[in-house]
Design a protein around this motif. Sequence first.
Motif, mmCIF file in Angstrom:
data_model
loop_
_atom_site.group_PDB
_atom_site.id
_atom_site.type_symbol
_atom_site.label_atom_id
_atom_site.label_comp_id
_atom_site.label_asym_id
_atom_site.label_seq_id
_atom_site.Cartn_x
_atom_site.Cartn_y
_atom_site.Cartn_z
ATOM 1 N N GLY A 85 -12.033 9.259 -5.859
ATOM 2 C CA GLY A 85 -12.117 8.993 -7.278
ATOM 3 C C GLY A 85 -11.037 9.602 -8.146
ATOM 4 N N PRO A 86 -10.633 10.858 -7.893
ATOM 5 C CA PRO A 86 -9.687 11.515 -8.808
ATOM 6 C C PRO A 86 -8.385 10.766 -9.038
ATOM 7 N N ALA A 87 -7.770 10.253 -7.993
ATOM 8 C CA ALA A 87 -6.495 9.550 -8.168
ATOM 9 C C ALA A 87 -6.656 8.350 -9.085
ATOM 10 N N LEU A 88 -7.773 7.622 -8.938
ATOM 11 C CA LEU A 88 -7.988 6.450 -9.796
ATOM 12 C C LEU A 88 -8.352 6.855 -11.216
ATOM 13 N N GLU A 89 -9.090 7.953 -11.365
ATOM 14 C CA GLU A 89 -9.395 8.418 -12.727
ATOM 15 C C GLU A 89 -8.105 8.789 -13.453
ATOM 16 N N ARG A 90 -7.190 9.455 -12.733
ATOM 17 C CA ARG A 90 -5.913 9.825 -13.334
ATOM 18 C C ARG A 90 -5.049 8.585 -13.588
ATOM 19 N N MET A 91 -5.053 7.662 -12.653
ATOM 20 C CA MET A 91 -4.200 6.483 -12.734
ATOM 21 C C MET A 91 -4.665 5.499 -13.809
ATOM 22 N N LEU A 92 -5.983 5.285 -13.860
ATOM 23 C CA LEU A 92 -6.532 4.280 -14.777
ATOM 24 C C LEU A 92 -6.895 4.852 -16.137
ATOM 25 N N GLY A 93 -7.174 6.129 -16.189
ATOM 26 C CA GLY A 93 -7.706 6.732 -17.405
ATOM 27 C C GLY A 93 -9.223 6.764 -17.344
ATOM 28 N N LYS A 94 -9.837 7.638 -18.121
ATOM 29 C CA LYS A 94 -11.284 7.840 -18.040
ATOM 30 C C LYS A 94 -12.081 6.570 -18.362
ATOM 31 N N SER A 95 -11.731 5.892 -19.442
ATOM 32 C CA SER A 95 -12.519 4.742 -19.875
ATOM 33 C C SER A 95 -12.484 3.615 -18.858
ATOM 34 N N ARG A 96 -11.296 3.282 -18.374
ATOM 35 C CA ARG A 96 -11.192 2.196 -17.406
ATOM 36 C C ARG A 96 -11.812 2.574 -16.061
ATOM 37 N N PHE A 97 -11.744 3.856 -15.711
ATOM 38 C CA PHE A 97 -12.378 4.291 -14.471
ATOM 39 C C PHE A 97 -13.892 4.150 -14.571
ATOM 40 N N ILE A 98 -14.479 4.591 -15.680
ATOM 41 C CA ILE A 98 -15.931 4.441 -15.880
ATOM 42 C C ILE A 98 -16.321 2.974 -15.811
ATOM 43 N N LEU A 99 -15.577 2.127 -16.521
ATOM 44 C CA LEU A 99 -15.853 0.694 -16.527
ATOM 45 C C LEU A 99 -15.825 0.132 -15.120
ATOM 46 N N LEU A 100 -14.807 0.490 -14.377
ATOM 47 C CA LEU A 100 -14.650 -0.038 -13.029
ATOM 48 C C LEU A 100 -15.768 0.447 -12.113
ATOM 49 N N TYR A 101 -16.072 1.725 -12.163
ATOM 50 C CA TYR A 101 -17.090 2.293 -11.279
ATOM 51 C C TYR A 101 -18.454 1.659 -11.525
ATOM 52 N N LEU A 102 -18.839 1.581 -12.791
ATOM 53 C CA LEU A 102 -20.137 0.992 -13.125
ATOM 54 C C LEU A 102 -20.167 -0.504 -12.819
ATOM 55 N N ALA A 103 -19.091 -1.200 -13.157
ATOM 56 C CA ALA A 103 -19.061 -2.643 -12.955
ATOM 57 C C ALA A 103 -19.162 -3.008 -11.479
ATOM 58 N N GLY A 184 -14.256 -4.747 -6.628
ATOM 59 C CA GLY A 184 -13.245 -3.732 -6.905
ATOM 60 C C GLY A 184 -11.843 -4.301 -6.840
ATOM 61 N N PHE A 185 -11.612 -5.168 -5.861
ATOM 62 C CA PHE A 185 -10.289 -5.793 -5.736
ATOM 63 C C PHE A 185 -10.001 -6.691 -6.942
ATOM 64 N N VAL A 186 -10.983 -7.506 -7.317
ATOM 65 C CA VAL A 186 -10.790 -8.439 -8.431
ATOM 66 C C VAL A 186 -10.604 -7.694 -9.747
ATOM 67 N N LEU A 187 -11.499 -6.762 -10.037
ATOM 68 C CA LEU A 187 -11.391 -6.004 -11.290
ATOM 69 C C LEU A 187 -10.171 -5.095 -11.279
ATOM 70 N N GLY A 188 -9.908 -4.512 -10.116
ATOM 71 C CA GLY A 188 -8.748 -3.639 -10.007
ATOM 72 C C GLY A 188 -7.454 -4.363 -10.275
ATOM 73 N N SER A 189 -7.362 -5.603 -9.807
ATOM 74 C CA SER A 189 -6.140 -6.377 -10.033
ATOM 75 C C SER A 189 -5.902 -6.624 -11.514
ATOM 76 N N MET A 190 -6.983 -6.578 -12.312
ATOM 77 C CA MET A 190 -6.831 -6.765 -13.756
ATOM 78 C C MET A 190 -6.580 -5.447 -14.480
ATOM 79 N N LEU A 191 -7.006 -4.336 -13.883
ATOM 80 C CA LEU A 191 -6.926 -3.053 -14.577
ATOM 81 C C LEU A 191 -5.697 -2.220 -14.230
ATOM 82 N N ILE A 192 -5.012 -2.544 -13.144
ATOM 83 C CA ILE A 192 -3.919 -1.687 -12.688
ATOM 84 C C ILE A 192 -2.588 -2.019 -13.331
ATOM 85 N N GLY A 193 -2.563 -3.008 -14.224
ATOM 86 C CA GLY A 193 -1.296 -3.412 -14.835
ATOM 87 C C GLY A 193 -0.577 -2.274 -15.530
ATOM 88 N N LYS A 194 -1.353 -1.371 -16.129
ATOM 89 C CA LYS A 194 -0.760 -0.246 -16.860
ATOM 90 C C LYS A 194 -1.064 1.082 -16.190
#
Length: 198
Positions: A85-103, A184-194
Amino acid sequence: MFVRTESFKEFIRYYPVVSFIVLIHILLYLLTVIPAFPSAWLFETLMGVNLYIVQGEYWRLVTPIFIHSGLAHVLFNSFSLVLFGPALERMLGKSRFILLYLATGILANVATLLLKPLTYTHVGSSGAIFGLFGVYLAIVLLRKDLMSSENTQVILTIAIIGVLMTFLQPNINVTAHLFGLISGFVLGSMLIGKGRQY
């Protein structure tokens, strides 16, 4: 990326979302085993039960993400979250990480509802954990610049082992694992742009 060198205080400061989710895991587990507490009621109220969901208890699409069936279960899933989790929390930011994890966890539970019998019951954060694997796969395939080749090899190996173990171990919600990975793959592909390189 997957090796933790922070102190306990540093980990909490750097990765507050992962830390909070693990805290919820542990607190809910303790509440379900304390003799003086109505543990059976709590567990039965929060677990995923397909029959009760279709009867309107929609919170059961969310709460199973945070409750576990035993000490080994909660420790394994919490350890996996601390590791990946930590690398993705740092990479995506807190809000997008929460969104992704819950979704991803909720979508895994929706798939369980649609594809498993009404009598099916389930608990655990594995769907959301596999959602994290799905995001990493999206990074590997779509944003190679965000991850080193060494870390790419590590995550591909772990993802493959995780999928194989899904089919080899008993009492595993295969549906949740696979749909967590896919979502995760589908949502991740939309969230990793930034995303930020790690």
